[in-house]
Design a protein around this motif. Structure first.
Motif, PDB file in Angstrom:
ATOM      1  N   TRP A 181       2.480  -4.797   8.796  1.00 24.17           N
ATOM      2  CA  TRP A 181       1.635  -3.630   9.010  1.00 24.17           C
ATOM      3  C   TRP A 181       1.313  -3.468  10.497  1.00 24.17           C
ATOM      4  CZ3 TRP A 181       1.215   0.501   6.327  1.00 24.17           C
ATOM      5  CH2 TRP A 181       0.216   1.436   6.614  1.00 24.17           C
ATOM      6  N   ALA A 182       0.430  -4.288  11.028  1.00 27.49           N
ATOM      7  CA  ALA A 182       0.030  -4.127  12.431  1.00 27.49           C
ATOM      8  C   ALA A 182      -0.270  -5.494  13.032  1.00 27.49           C
ATOM      9  CB  ALA A 182      -1.197  -3.223  12.541  1.00 27.49           C
ATOM     10  N   SER A 183      -0.262  -5.550  14.342  1.00 30.13           N
ATOM     11  CA  SER A 183      -0.678  -6.767  15.049  1.00 30.13           C
ATOM     12  C   SER A 183      -1.989  -6.472  15.772  1.00 30.13           C
ATOM     13  CB  SER A 183       0.394  -7.210  16.042  1.00 30.13           C
ATOM     14  OG  SER A 183       0.646  -6.190  16.991  1.00 30.13           O
ATOM     15  N   PHE A 184      -2.796  -7.510  15.946  1.00 28.63           N
ATOM     16  CA  PHE A 184      -4.109  -7.362  16.553  1.00 28.63           C
ATOM     17  C   PHE A 184      -4.227  -8.293  17.752  1.00 28.63           C
ATOM     18  CE2 PHE A 184      -4.535  -6.006  12.213  1.00 28.63           C
ATOM     19  CZ  PHE A 184      -5.418  -4.939  12.253  1.00 28.63           C
ATOM     20  N   ASP A 185      -4.748  -7.761  18.831  1.00 28.29           N
ATOM     21  CA  ASP A 185      -5.025  -8.569  20.015  1.00 28.29           C
ATOM     22  C   ASP A 185      -6.381  -9.247  19.805  1.00 28.29           C
ATOM     23  OD1 ASP A 185      -5.967  -9.464  22.561  1.00 28.29           O
ATOM     24  OD2 ASP A 185      -4.514  -8.134  23.528  1.00 28.29           O
ATOM     25  N   PRO A 186      -6.421 -10.595  19.725  1.00 29.89           N
ATOM     26  CA  PRO A 186      -7.687 -11.277  19.450  1.00 29.89           C
ATOM     27  C   PRO A 186      -8.728 -11.102  20.548  1.00 29.89           C
ATOM     28  CG  PRO A 186      -5.980 -12.850  20.037  1.00 29.89           C
ATOM     29  CD  PRO A 186      -5.302 -11.530  19.867  1.00 29.89           C
ATOM     30  N   LYS A 187      -8.292 -10.783  21.764  1.00 32.23           N
ATOM     31  CA  LYS A 187      -9.241 -10.621  22.872  1.00 32.23           C
ATOM     32  C   LYS A 187      -9.872  -9.232  22.881  1.00 32.23           C
ATOM     33  CE  LYS A 187      -6.953 -13.969  25.916  1.00 32.23           C
ATOM     34  NZ  LYS A 187      -6.256 -14.179  27.217  1.00 32.23           N
ATOM     35  N   THR A 188      -9.058  -8.209  22.635  1.00 33.20           N
ATOM     36  CA  THR A 188      -9.557  -6.831  22.724  1.00 33.20           C
ATOM     37  C   THR A 188      -9.816  -6.193  21.358  1.00 33.20           C
ATOM     38  OG1 THR A 188      -7.330  -5.859  22.693  1.00 33.20           O
ATOM     39  CG2 THR A 188      -8.220  -6.542  24.844  1.00 33.20           C
ATOM     40  N   GLY A 189      -9.246  -6.788  20.292  1.00 31.81           N
ATOM     41  CA  GLY A 189      -9.351  -6.171  18.975  1.00 31.81           C
ATOM     42  C   GLY A 189      -8.436  -4.983  18.805  1.00 31.81           C
ATOM     43  N   GLN A 190      -7.569  -4.761  19.800  1.00 38.95           N
ATOM     44  CA  GLN A 190      -6.654  -3.619  19.770  1.00 38.95           C
ATOM     45  C   GLN A 190      -5.634  -3.783  18.651  1.00 38.95           C
ATOM     46  OE1 GLN A 190      -6.626  -1.049  22.166  1.00 38.95           O
ATOM     47  NE2 GLN A 190      -4.891   0.012  21.232  1.00 38.95           N
ATOM     48  N   LEU A 191      -5.416  -2.714  17.900  1.00 36.43           N
ATOM     49  CA  LEU A 191      -4.428  -2.708  16.822  1.00 36.43           C
ATOM     50  C   LEU A 191      -3.151  -2.049  17.311  1.00 36.43           C
ATOM     51  CD1 LEU A 191      -4.984  -1.720  13.131  1.00 36.43           C
ATOM     52  CD2 LEU A 191      -3.264  -0.509  14.455  1.00 36.43           C
ATOM     53  N   THR A 192      -2.035  -2.709  17.086  1.00 38.13           N
ATOM     54  CA  THR A 192      -0.732  -2.131  17.431  1.00 38.13           C
ATOM     55  C   THR A 192       0.058  -1.914  16.148  1.00 38.13           C
ATOM     56  OG1 THR A 192      -0.725  -3.305  19.555  1.00 38.13           O
ATOM     57  CG2 THR A 192       1.379  -2.409  18.776  1.00 38.13           C
ATOM     58  N   PRO A 193       0.223  -0.670  15.719  1.00 35.88           N
ATOM     59  CA  PRO A 193       0.922  -0.417  14.461  1.00 35.88           C
ATOM     60  C   PRO A 193       2.396  -0.816  14.545  1.00 35.88           C
ATOM     61  CG  PRO A 193      -0.336   1.510  15.173  1.00 35.88           C
ATOM     62  CD  PRO A 193      -0.297   0.559  16.329  1.00 35.88           C
ATOM     63  N   SER A 194       2.928  -1.299  13.433  1.00 33.40           N
ATOM     64  CA  SER A 194       4.357  -1.571  13.332  1.00 33.40           C
ATOM     65  C   SER A 194       5.057  -0.337  12.765  1.00 33.40           C
ATOM     66  CB  SER A 194       4.610  -2.765  12.419  1.00 33.40           C
ATOM     67  OG  SER A 194       4.394  -2.394  11.064  1.00 33.40           O
ATOM     68  N   GLY A 195       6.363  -0.445  12.610  1.00 31.70           N
ATOM     69  CA  GLY A 195       7.114   0.653  12.005  1.00 31.70           C
ATOM     70  C   GLY A 195       6.672   0.962  10.591  1.00 31.70           C
ATOM     71  N   TYR A 196       6.090  -0.020   9.904  1.00 30.67           N
ATOM     72  CA  TYR A 196       5.606   0.217   8.536  1.00 30.67           C
ATOM     73  C   TYR A 196       4.500   1.277   8.522  1.00 30.67           C
ATOM     74  CZ  TYR A 196       8.033  -3.737   6.311  1.00 30.67           C
ATOM     75  OH  TYR A 196       8.977  -4.580   5.792  1.00 30.67           O
ATOM     76  N   VAL A 197       3.626   1.238   9.514  1.00 27.10           N
ATOM     77  CA  VAL A 197       2.537   2.219   9.564  1.00 27.10           C
ATOM     78  C   VAL A 197       3.113   3.623   9.706  1.00 27.10           C
ATOM     79  CG1 VAL A 197       0.487   2.976  10.826  1.00 27.10           C
ATOM     80  CG2 VAL A 197       0.954   0.532  10.554  1.00 27.10           C
ATOM     81  N   HIS A 198       4.049   3.785  10.629  1.00 26.42           N
ATOM     82  CA  HIS A 198       4.632   5.102  10.863  1.00 26.42           C
ATOM     83  C   HIS A 198       5.433   5.567   9.648  1.00 26.42           C
ATOM     84  CE1 HIS A 198       3.146   4.561  14.840  1.00 26.42           C
ATOM     85  NE2 HIS A 198       4.022   3.610  15.154  1.00 26.42           N
ATOM     86  N   SER A 199       6.116   4.639   8.982  1.00 30.59           N
ATOM     87  CA  SER A 199       6.850   5.007   7.767  1.00 30.59           C
ATOM     88  C   SER A 199       5.898   5.464   6.664  1.00 30.59           C
ATOM     89  CB  SER A 199       7.683   3.821   7.270  1.00 30.59           C
ATOM     90  OG  SER A 199       8.752   3.548   8.143  1.00 30.59           O
ATOM     91  N   ALA A 200       4.792   4.739   6.499  1.00 33.75           N
ATOM     92  CA  ALA A 200       3.812   5.127   5.489  1.00 33.75           C
ATOM     93  C   ALA A 200       3.237   6.500   5.802  1.00 33.75           C
ATOM     94  CB  ALA A 200       2.702   4.090   5.405  1.00 33.75           C
ATOM     95  N   GLU A 201       2.976   6.771   7.081  1.00 32.05           N
ATOM     96  CA  GLU A 201       2.466   8.092   7.462  1.00 32.05           C
ATOM     97  C   GLU A 201       3.441   9.190   7.064  1.00 32.05           C
ATOM     98  OE1 GLU A 201      -0.242   6.822  11.361  1.00 32.05           O
ATOM     99  OE2 GLU A 201       1.852   7.429  11.618  1.00 32.05           O
ATOM    100  N   ARG A 202       4.736   8.934   7.233  1.00 35.50           N
ATOM    101  CA  ARG A 202       5.735   9.946   6.865  1.00 35.50           C
ATOM    102  C   ARG A 202       5.819  10.131   5.354  1.00 35.50           C
ATOM    103  NH1 ARG A 202       8.274   7.632  11.513  1.00 35.50           N
ATOM    104  NH2 ARG A 202       9.470   6.151  10.267  1.00 35.50           N
ATOM    105  N   ILE A 203       5.672   9.046   4.599  1.00 39.08           N
ATOM    106  CA  ILE A 203       5.706   9.156   3.134  1.00 39.08           C
ATOM    107  C   ILE A 203       4.505   9.956   2.634  1.00 39.08           C
ATOM    108  CG2 ILE A 203       5.592   7.870   0.971  1.00 39.08           C
ATOM    109  CD1 ILE A 203       7.057   5.559   2.499  1.00 39.08           C
ATOM    110  N   TYR A 204       3.319   9.640   3.140  1.00 38.68           N
ATOM    111  CA  TYR A 204       2.124  10.386   2.742  1.00 38.68           C
ATOM    112  C   TYR A 204       2.242  11.861   3.158  1.00 38.68           C
ATOM    113  CZ  TYR A 204      -0.952   6.702   0.928  1.00 38.68           C
ATOM    114  OH  TYR A 204      -1.532   5.713   0.145  1.00 38.68           O
ATOM    115  N   GLU A 205       2.794  12.103   4.343  1.00 36.28           N
ATOM    116  CA  GLU A 205       2.945  13.480   4.802  1.00 36.28           C
ATOM    117  C   GLU A 205       3.950  14.237   3.925  1.00 36.28           C
ATOM    118  OE1 GLU A 205       2.655  17.034   6.936  1.00 36.28           O
ATOM    119  OE2 GLU A 205       1.308  15.332   6.648  1.00 36.28           O
ATOM    120  N   ALA A 206       5.021  13.569   3.517  1.00 35.31           N
ATOM    121  CA  ALA A 206       5.998  14.209   2.622  1.00 35.31           C
ATOM    122  C   ALA A 206       5.346  14.612   1.309  1.00 35.31           C
ATOM    123  CB  ALA A 206       7.164  13.250   2.370  1.00 35.31           C
TER     124      ALA A 206
END
Length: 217
Positions: free
Chosen positions: A47-72
């Protein structure tokens, strides 16, 4: 038409990893609906990776794929239902990843709900592996209906009524049980679904029966 809670709906366990386009997923959804499938359970091994120092979320390709499925599904406007099945064979940092997975689409018109609650499934791992993620969602006011496929002790493929009942011991976050039936004979599937359904009926829980007419990636 009957409400979702009064019907037996049919879902395909759908792999999110391929990164296809919105138009492709629209074709897949139309094909599924022509064959009596009401929705997809979206299998996500990452799904995503998280930076333990900043809490920043970096989406993987799975997130973008899920967005396209929901949009379809949204663009088609045919009431096709979607819910997530996080795959513990690859997914890590479960509370954060499962939490983001659910929250990201919680208000989407095609998100499948049971009794008003967001449906969440899962593949692999013991029941306890999901407990913190479900608890944190509920703590934040995101009420989920959790119906996973979980692993039995010693990785036994066949379930008895007793082994199905054991899945629920001290696992109050589980609302039901799902059988991912990609292995075994027709007789195995019939027996296991019957035994597991007896167990969930005994407990007043949900059961999502598994059938595998084909297992394709």
């Amino acid at each position: 038409p009957a409400a979702d809670d009064e019907r037996h709906l049919v879902f395909a366990h759908y792999m999110v990893c391929y990164g296809s386009s919105v138009e492709f997923h629209k074709q897949e959804i139309e094909l599924a609906q022509r064959h009596g499938i009401d929705g997809f359970a979206l299998n996500c091994g990452q799904w995503a990776s998280f930076d333990p120092k900043t809490g920043q979320l970096t989406p993987s390709g799975y997130v973008h794929s899920a967005e396209r499925i929901y949009e379809a599904a949204r663009q088609l406007g045919t009431g096709f239902r979607l819910f997530f099945s996080p795959d513990l064979s690859g997914l890590r940092d479960l509370p954060r990843n499962i939490g983001d997975m659910v929250r990201r689409f919680a208000q989407h018109p095609n998100q499948f709900r049971h009794g008003g609650r967001i449906v969440l499934s899962g593949y692999a791992g013991g029941p306890e592996a999901y407990a913190q993620a479900v608890a944190e969602l509920k703590r934040d006011g995101v009420d989920v209906c959790f119906v996973p496929h979980v692993s039995s002790r010693r990785w036994m493929m066949a379930w008895s009524m007793e082994s199905a009942l054991r899945f629920f011991q001290d696992q109050g976050h589980m609302d039901g049980l799902f059988r991912f039936a990609a292995d075994g004979s027709v007789a195995d599937h019939l027996r296991t679904n019957a035994e597991a359904r007896r167990a969930t009926q005994h407990l007043g829980k949900l059961y999502m029966a598994g059938v595998a007419p084909a297992y394709n990636s």
